[in-house]
Structures are given as structure tokens and as C-alpha cells.
Design an enzyme around this catalytic site. Structure first.
Site, PDB file in Angstrom:
ATOM      1  N   SER A 133       0.810  -1.209   0.000  1.00 21.44           N
ATOM      2  CA  SER A 133       0.000   0.000   0.000  1.00 21.44           C
ATOM      3  C   SER A 133       0.849   1.266   0.000  1.00 21.44           C
ATOM      4  O   SER A 133       0.339   2.354  -0.218  1.00 21.44           O
ATOM      5  CB  SER A 133      -0.934   0.003   1.210  1.00 21.44           C
ATOM      6  OG  SER A 133      -0.178   0.077   2.397  1.00 21.44           O
ATOM      7  N   LYS A 137       4.181   9.734   4.094  1.00 18.42           N
ATOM      8  CA  LYS A 137       4.234  10.782   3.067  1.00 18.42           C
ATOM      9  C   LYS A 137       4.968  11.995   3.616  1.00 18.42           C
ATOM     10  O   LYS A 137       5.123  12.160   4.822  1.00 18.42           O
ATOM     11  CB  LYS A 137       2.800  11.227   2.698  1.00 18.42           C
ATOM     12  CG  LYS A 137       1.923  10.134   2.091  1.00 18.42           C
ATOM     13  CD  LYS A 137       2.004  10.107   0.592  1.00 18.42           C
ATOM     14  CE  LYS A 137       0.986   9.139  -0.001  1.00 18.42           C
ATOM     15  NZ  LYS A 137       1.226   7.746   0.407  1.00 18.42           N
TER      16      LYS A 137
END
Lengths: 212, 212
Positions: free
Chosen positions: A131, A170
Site C-alpha cells: 500500500s 508521506k
DNA sequence: AAGCCTTCCGAACGGATGTTCGCGCAAACT
DNA sequence: AGTTTGCGCGAACATCCGTTCGGAAGGCTT
């Protein structure tokens, strides 16, 4: 660093293996026996030479006071990093508190200190699934994080996305009321969301991809 | 692992710091002074206790014959991996020969042995540019390789693509006369080429992504 | 040849060091 | 009260171990 004679090289090699094996340096008579030298004074003589040539350091008058210098002997500091579990989409990370720290580690990894830049309370997570492939993190990778509940713009952080029920890694940028989450892979599109939808779990330090 | 008394904990802590500092274990009288203990026999007594409780191991009759057990003391083997240079599109990797090995290393990284799975002659390369981003390897990553000139199907290898003048890291599959190079990222397309166009440079072991 | 340096040898000296033994003290147990 | 057990203390002992010293053999320069 000067060249060393055959006997000196032999002694140095013996020092390494002895310390590796026993975890303490040999005495002069240990070296004598181990290298088949007839006299302790010969050992002493060559140890002085090795010290002159800066291969070892000696603490005089101290038994076994020998320390190997140089890259082979100067061991980098090792830190044991607890692997707190697996990170996969759909599961929040259990952020470690200092109390719990070390208790619920299912496993741990030993790394050299420079791999985590000497940071404190670092923990690791095993990545399950693909993912986070747009962050160049694959299934099976190990990521090292330091605990954090907030982050500055541009920091690479593990964030919990409440609406998606998903944790991801991120770069974070605060843009007014909203938050931009930028993947490491520049060909991928960023995620835009609101500030109250993200919860910082930890700051990315480094990652490691083991052999298959 | 049983609990230890105050004095025993103090001694154990002293052992750690002493060894960390001097690189050889303390003598009993060093411990005596360092911990403010009045008699060497008290030190001996508590060292026996620590040995019973399996915190240390002693080599009897041997001066400074103390070894700390457990995760803190049992140091994993460290290997120094030479960083031979940078890998970037358009430059072949200088595959190390055992003679050259260690000479032209511009730098080196210390890693724990399990990171390279105990393999021999491992070398490292710094990744420049994002040309291997479809293999989930980013600019700045460090890849660990072992020398190899051939590979089995499914191996992750660094290959030199003659027609492109480029080195890349892919899984290799021999399919008759042609060769399929499969990116690590399953969303990317494989490269098909002929066997005489590829030259294996090394076998991928592991990779590491440092902090920014 | 003479002098000097390096390396090695054997022995001995003296301090460093692990071990042991007798004793004391306090808490726990019988 | 008597006994056991855990822990500490001080001294003495035997060995371990680093150091030193006189000497010798070989290579090198002058």
C-alpha cells in the site's frame, strides 16, 4: 600507516580473533602461546611497535590493556531497535510511550547508530503489503521512525488518515486549512485532506529492504 | 532472568560503561574502586551472583575475564562494507575483484552482519538519480550487492544494458533467446531484450534509505 | 672491522589480580 | 533462643602478568 612485519601482522590478527571470541583482550602470555613466540619480551617488543605504528593503543601496567585502533577495531555504536509490529493499510500504529517501550516489542533489530542518525526512542515497523508502493516502500521493508505527534512542512511522516482508516508514509505540507500529503515518488499524485483528518504517528528516519 | 540487588545493578552498569570506555573489562579492584565497595571479596561475591543470574559470564582465574551477556552485551558482528562509488544511469558498475577490494573504496559503511545475510565480498553503491524508481529505489539510497556474473531466474540483479548504456536493478528471467527484466514495482512493465545485451554486474542483497 | 639498528631470547622482579578463609551482622525461619 | 541465609568486611595467598635487563644473531652503513 606504516607496513608491519610478519610477526606483527600475526599478532594483530590474533588480537582480533581473540577479542572476537572471548570479548576481552589477551594477556601478553596468551599472545605468546597463540602465536608460538618463545618469549614474552618479544611480544612486548612487537606490541610497542604496533603502538608506534598506531595499530593499537595500550594501557601500560594494566593487564590486558590493549585496544585495537582503526576501522576494524573501532566498533561503531550499536543500538537495538524494537520492531513494534507490522504496519499495513487499515491499522493504526501503536505509538510507543517511554513506559511501554521495550515491553511489547515482538522483535528487535540491531543497527549501527548512524543508520538512525543517533536519534532517541527510535522504533521500527515491518511493512505488510504494497500500500505504500508510491512512497517507494515495498512489502517486507523495515521502516525506522521516531515518535512524533506533529511535523513541520516537508517532513516525511507516518500519518493516520481517519477517513480512509489507513496509515501511510508521506511528506506533509500544511496549506492553510488543508493538508497536502506528497508521495516520495514524484510521478504519483498528492493527497489533499483536512488537518483534522490526519494524525501524525511518527517521523520517518530511514528504511531498510532486507534480502528475500 | 531474576531481579538483581542494588549493588549488583550498580556493578553491571559499571561494567557496561567501563567496557564502552576502555574496550576491555575492569579488574575486580577496578570495580571495587568504581563502585565504592570496601572489599574485593564483596565484588567477587556479587559477580558470582551475576553469573548465577546469567547476566555475565566469567573466565575463572583469568584477569578481567568478564563478558556481559544479553542483548546489551552480545554485540552482533559488524562488517565494514566498502562503498565503491555511485550507480547512475549511463555508467557501468566497477565490479570489485578480490585484489582491488578495499583499495578503491571511496567510503565505507558499517552494518550488522544480518543486514547482508552473512555474505562475503559484499560491496555497496550509492544511487544517484531516480532512474531506478520503478524498482522502488530512490535517489540517495544505498544498495548492497554481492559480486556475480551470472544469475538464476528470479534473482534481483544489477545488469548492464549495453544498448541503453545503462545499469539497472531488476529481477531477471531467461526466456529462451531473450531475457525479461521485471521491475520490483508490479505496476511497471518489464523490459525484454536479448541475452547478449545484458551483463550481470552483481546480485542484489539489500538496500538502505538514509535519513534526509 | 666497528658501530648501530632491528629482532629475538631467557630469566627474573615486582606489582596486579582472582581466590579463599575467618569473622561479623541482620533478617528470616524453626 | 538457636539456626540458617544473605551480605559484607579485611587480610592473606598464590598466581597472573607487564616490565626490564643482559645478551645474541643478523643486516646495514661508514
Amino acid at each position: 600507516m606504516q607496513e608491519l612485519s610478519g610477526k606483527q601482522g600475526q599478532i594483530l590478527e590474533f588480537l582480533r580473533t581473540f577479542i572476537e571470541d572471548k570479548d576481552y583482550p589477551p594477556s601478553i602470555r596468551d599472545i605468546q602461546d597463540g602465536c608460538g613466540i618463545s618469549s614474552t619480551s618479544v611480544v612486548d617488543y612487537n606490541l610497542r611497535k604496533l603502538e608506534e605504528k598506531n595499530y593499537i593503543r595500550r594501557d601500560r601496567e594494566v593487564s590486558r590493556g590493549i585496544e585495537i585502533l582503526g576501522s576494524r577495531g573501532r566498533r561503531p555504536r550499536i543500538v537495538e531497535v524494537p520492531v513494534l509490529g507490522s504496519i499495513a493499510a487499515g491499522q493504526p500504529i501503536p505509538v510507543p510511550t517511554s513506559e511501554r517501550w521495550g515491553n511489547d516489542a515482538e522483535d528487535s533489530v540491531a543497527v549501527t547508530e548512524d543508520m538512525i542518525r543517533g536519534r532517541q526512542n527510535v522504533f521500527a515497523l515491518r511493512v505488510k503489503g504494497t500500500s505504500m508502493i508510491d512512497d517507494l516502500i515495498d512489502d517486507g521493508d523495515i521502516v525506522f521512525l521516531e515518535p512524533a505527534r506533529s511535523a513541520n512542512d516537508g517532513d516525511k511522516v507516518a500519518v493516520w488518515l481517519k477517513d480512509r482508516g489507513e496509515v501511510t508514509l508521506k511528506r506533509i505540507y500544511h496549506e492553510g486549512a488543508r493538508v497536502r500529503l506528497q508521495p516520495a515518488n514524484s510521478t504519483m499524485q498528492p493527497i489533499y485532506t483536512t488537518a483534522d483528518n490526519v494524525e501524525v504517528q511518527g517521523r520517518f528516519i530511514s528504511s531498510f529492504r532486507p534480502a528475500d
